[in-house]
Design a protein around this motif. Sequence first.
Motif, PDB file in Angstrom:
ATOM      1  N   ALA A   1     -38.241   0.101  58.748  1.00 34.17           N
ATOM      2  CA  ALA A   1     -39.068  -0.971  59.323  1.00 34.17           C
ATOM      3  C   ALA A   1     -40.475  -1.048  58.720  1.00 34.17           C
ATOM      4  O   ALA A   1     -40.965  -2.140  58.410  1.00 34.17           O
ATOM      5  CB  ALA A   1     -39.151  -0.809  60.839  1.00 34.17           C
ATOM      6  N   VAL A   2     -41.111   0.079  58.544  1.00 34.57           N
ATOM      7  CA  VAL A   2     -42.501   0.079  58.046  1.00 34.57           C
ATOM      8  C   VAL A   2     -42.535  -0.347  56.576  1.00 34.57           C
ATOM      9  O   VAL A   2     -43.324  -1.209  56.173  1.00 34.57           O
ATOM     10  CB  VAL A   2     -43.146   1.475  58.243  1.00 34.57           C
ATOM     11  CG1 VAL A   2     -44.547   1.511  57.656  1.00 34.57           C
ATOM     12  CG2 VAL A   2     -43.172   1.844  59.725  1.00 34.57           C
ATOM     13  N   PHE A   3     -41.651   0.240  55.793  1.00 34.88           N
ATOM     14  CA  PHE A   3     -41.546  -0.106  54.371  1.00 34.88           C
ATOM     15  C   PHE A   3     -41.167  -1.584  54.204  1.00 34.88           C
ATOM     16  O   PHE A   3     -41.724  -2.287  53.350  1.00 34.88           O
ATOM     17  CB  PHE A   3     -40.506   0.815  53.727  1.00 34.88           C
ATOM     18  CG  PHE A   3     -40.211   0.542  52.286  1.00 34.88           C
ATOM     19  CD1 PHE A   3     -41.241   0.368  51.364  1.00 34.88           C
ATOM     20  CD2 PHE A   3     -38.893   0.493  51.820  1.00 34.88           C
ATOM     21  CE1 PHE A   3     -40.967   0.134  50.024  1.00 34.88           C
ATOM     22  CE2 PHE A   3     -38.609   0.259  50.488  1.00 34.88           C
ATOM     23  CZ  PHE A   3     -39.649   0.068  49.585  1.00 34.88           C
ATOM     24  N   PHE A   4     -40.232  -2.051  55.005  1.00 37.33           N
ATOM     25  CA  PHE A   4     -39.780  -3.446  54.982  1.00 37.33           C
ATOM     26  C   PHE A   4     -40.978  -4.390  55.129  1.00 37.33           C
ATOM     27  O   PHE A   4     -41.174  -5.301  54.326  1.00 37.33           O
ATOM     28  CB  PHE A   4     -38.792  -3.643  56.136  1.00 37.33           C
ATOM     29  CG  PHE A   4     -38.066  -4.962  56.192  1.00 37.33           C
ATOM     30  CD1 PHE A   4     -37.031  -5.244  55.320  1.00 37.33           C
ATOM     31  CD2 PHE A   4     -38.375  -5.901  57.166  1.00 37.33           C
ATOM     32  CE1 PHE A   4     -36.318  -6.444  55.395  1.00 37.33           C
ATOM     33  CE2 PHE A   4     -37.683  -7.099  57.253  1.00 37.33           C
ATOM     34  CZ  PHE A   4     -36.649  -7.370  56.364  1.00 37.33           C
TER      35      PHE A   4
ATOM     36  N   ASP B   1     -34.908   3.144  53.698  1.00 35.82           N
ATOM     37  CA  ASP B   1     -35.973   4.148  53.721  1.00 35.82           C
ATOM     38  C   ASP B   1     -35.710   5.253  52.709  1.00 35.82           C
ATOM     39  O   ASP B   1     -36.536   5.573  51.884  1.00 35.82           O
ATOM     40  CB  ASP B   1     -36.162   4.724  55.140  1.00 35.82           C
ATOM     41  CG  ASP B   1     -34.882   5.281  55.758  1.00 35.82           C
ATOM     42  OD1 ASP B   1     -33.785   5.139  55.176  1.00 35.82           O
ATOM     43  OD2 ASP B   1     -34.975   5.852  56.863  1.00 35.82           O
ATOM     44  N   ILE B   2     -34.496   5.831  52.769  1.00 36.63           N
ATOM     45  CA  ILE B   2     -34.211   6.971  51.904  1.00 36.63           C
ATOM     46  C   ILE B   2     -32.715   7.064  51.616  1.00 36.63           C
ATOM     47  O   ILE B   2     -31.899   6.863  52.510  1.00 36.63           O
ATOM     48  CB  ILE B   2     -34.770   8.270  52.540  1.00 36.63           C
ATOM     49  CG1 ILE B   2     -34.401   9.515  51.727  1.00 36.63           C
ATOM     50  CG2 ILE B   2     -34.369   8.454  53.980  1.00 36.63           C
ATOM     51  CD1 ILE B   2     -35.246  10.724  52.090  1.00 36.63           C
ATOM     52  N   VAL B   3     -32.398   7.318  50.366  1.00 31.90           N
ATOM     53  CA  VAL B   3     -31.009   7.569  50.001  1.00 31.90           C
ATOM     54  C   VAL B   3     -30.864   9.080  49.880  1.00 31.90           C
ATOM     55  O   VAL B   3     -31.489   9.718  49.027  1.00 31.90           O
ATOM     56  CB  VAL B   3     -30.609   6.874  48.681  1.00 31.90           C
ATOM     57  CG1 VAL B   3     -29.123   7.066  48.409  1.00 31.90           C
ATOM     58  CG2 VAL B   3     -30.955   5.384  48.742  1.00 31.90           C
ATOM     59  N   ASP B   4     -30.064   9.629  50.769  1.00 28.71           N
ATOM     60  CA  ASP B   4     -29.930  11.073  50.894  1.00 28.71           C
ATOM     61  C   ASP B   4     -28.545  11.475  50.354  1.00 28.71           C
ATOM     62  O   ASP B   4     -28.368  11.595  49.148  1.00 28.71           O
ATOM     63  CB  ASP B   4     -30.132  11.417  52.376  1.00 28.71           C
ATOM     64  CG  ASP B   4     -30.180  12.901  52.670  1.00 28.71           C
ATOM     65  OD1 ASP B   4     -30.698  13.665  51.851  1.00 28.71           O
ATOM     66  OD2 ASP B   4     -29.702  13.302  53.748  1.00 28.71           O
TER      67      ASP B   4
ATOM     68  N   VAL C   1     -30.546  -3.246  46.149  1.00 24.08           N
ATOM     69  CA  VAL C   1     -31.091  -2.251  47.082  1.00 24.08           C
ATOM     70  C   VAL C   1     -32.427  -1.725  46.577  1.00 24.08           C
ATOM     71  O   VAL C   1     -32.524  -1.242  45.447  1.00 24.08           O
ATOM     72  CB  VAL C   1     -30.109  -1.073  47.265  1.00 24.08           C
ATOM     73  CG1 VAL C   1     -30.677  -0.062  48.266  1.00 24.08           C
ATOM     74  CG2 VAL C   1     -28.740  -1.574  47.719  1.00 24.08           C
ATOM     75  N   VAL C   2     -33.427  -1.827  47.429  1.00 20.16           N
ATOM     76  CA  VAL C   2     -34.715  -1.218  47.131  1.00 20.16           C
ATOM     77  C   VAL C   2     -34.920  -0.095  48.142  1.00 20.16           C
ATOM     78  O   VAL C   2     -34.766  -0.287  49.339  1.00 20.16           O
ATOM     79  CB  VAL C   2     -35.868  -2.260  47.104  1.00 20.16           C
ATOM     80  CG1 VAL C   2     -36.003  -2.992  48.420  1.00 20.16           C
ATOM     81  CG2 VAL C   2     -37.190  -1.594  46.751  1.00 20.16           C
ATOM     82  N   ALA C   3     -35.186   1.098  47.613  1.00 22.73           N
ATOM     83  CA  ALA C   3     -35.343   2.264  48.490  1.00 22.73           C
ATOM     84  C   ALA C   3     -36.728   2.863  48.320  1.00 22.73           C
ATOM     85  O   ALA C   3     -37.238   2.978  47.198  1.00 22.73           O
ATOM     86  CB  ALA C   3     -34.279   3.306  48.175  1.00 22.73           C
ATOM     87  N   LEU C   4     -37.295   3.245  49.432  1.00 21.90           N
ATOM     88  CA  LEU C   4     -38.602   3.913  49.389  1.00 21.90           C
ATOM     89  C   LEU C   4     -38.454   5.282  48.726  1.00 21.90           C
ATOM     90  O   LEU C   4     -39.209   5.637  47.841  1.00 21.90           O
ATOM     91  CB  LEU C   4     -39.127   4.060  50.826  1.00 21.90           C
ATOM     92  CG  LEU C   4     -40.425   4.838  50.993  1.00 21.90           C
ATOM     93  CD1 LEU C   4     -41.592   4.130  50.330  1.00 21.90           C
ATOM     94  CD2 LEU C   4     -40.712   5.067  52.482  1.00 21.90           C
TER      95      LEU C   4
ATOM     96  N   TYR D   1     -44.292   7.037  57.891  1.00 20.15           N
ATOM     97  CA  TYR D   1     -44.080   5.749  57.232  1.00 20.15           C
ATOM     98  C   TYR D   1     -42.670   5.225  57.556  1.00 20.15           C
ATOM     99  O   TYR D   1     -41.935   4.765  56.701  1.00 20.15           O
ATOM    100  CB  TYR D   1     -44.298   5.885  55.721  1.00 20.15           C
ATOM    101  CG  TYR D   1     -44.529   4.564  55.015  1.00 20.15           C
ATOM    102  CD1 TYR D   1     -45.709   3.837  55.210  1.00 20.15           C
ATOM    103  CD2 TYR D   1     -43.565   4.038  54.158  1.00 20.15           C
ATOM    104  CE1 TYR D   1     -45.913   2.628  54.566  1.00 20.15           C
ATOM    105  CE2 TYR D   1     -43.766   2.822  53.508  1.00 20.15           C
ATOM    106  CZ  TYR D   1     -44.938   2.126  53.727  1.00 20.15           C
ATOM    107  OH  TYR D   1     -45.151   0.924  53.093  1.00 20.15           O
ATOM    108  N   GLY D   2     -42.293   5.361  58.813  1.00 21.30           N
ATOM    109  CA  GLY D   2     -40.982   4.885  59.282  1.00 21.30           C
ATOM    110  C   GLY D   2     -39.970   6.003  59.506  1.00 21.30           C
ATOM    111  O   GLY D   2     -39.080   5.881  60.351  1.00 21.30           O
TER     112      GLY D   2
END
Length: 179
Positions: free
Chosen positions: A45-48, A99-102, A124-127, A155-156
């Motif tokens: 949400a925050v990154f978005f 947010d993150i690709v784990d 896909v854009v990932a933080l 940051y989310g």
Amino acid sequence: MHPDCERILLSEQEIAARVQEAGAWLDEKFAGTVPVAVCNLKGSAVFFADVLRATHLDMEMDFMAVSSYGANAVSSGKPFVKRDLFSSVEGRDVLLVEDIVDTGRTLVTLRQFFKERGARSVTVVALLDKPARRVVDANADFICFSVEDEFLVGYGLDYAEKYRNLPYIGILKRSVYEK
Ligand code: IMP
Ligand code: MG
């Protein structure tokens, strides 16, 4: 700094600078199209909010939730769609913000989901990206930061729903989740 953090990995300023670069990349990538930007709640949400304001595109926004995490620092298994989109993405260019690709499992689930819904394309854009943790073959098209295998908050990003509102990304102290 929050007392539950060991140290700050990415400062507010570092994040902001990189988010501008992501915005410029999106401007180029989606030039001439009107994508549907999808926020995978809640972590993104925050990154978005920031990355979409770093673009100059006409776009729509939508929200959904795919989740595999409970109140744990390790994934509890197969991701599932917890909340569906508000609108159809059939024939649309989807911009998925993560947010993150784990392990990559969430991303596999989401790419499959958009395919089934008839999206024309999925970008896909990932933080964050944690390549060392990958168990399935799934990657983002744009990654802001590639990071080590540490549990991150802010940051989310949460741990048990806490710390999402920190303006920076911090490494959570092990003592917080190993008790
Ligand atoms: P994956 O399916 O294993 O790739 O999981 C991705 C999801 O796990 C992310 O969208 C986050 O919600 C969560 N996650 C993975 N690593 C972290 C972390 O370091 N901090 C907080 N959440 C994380
Ligand atoms: Mg989470």
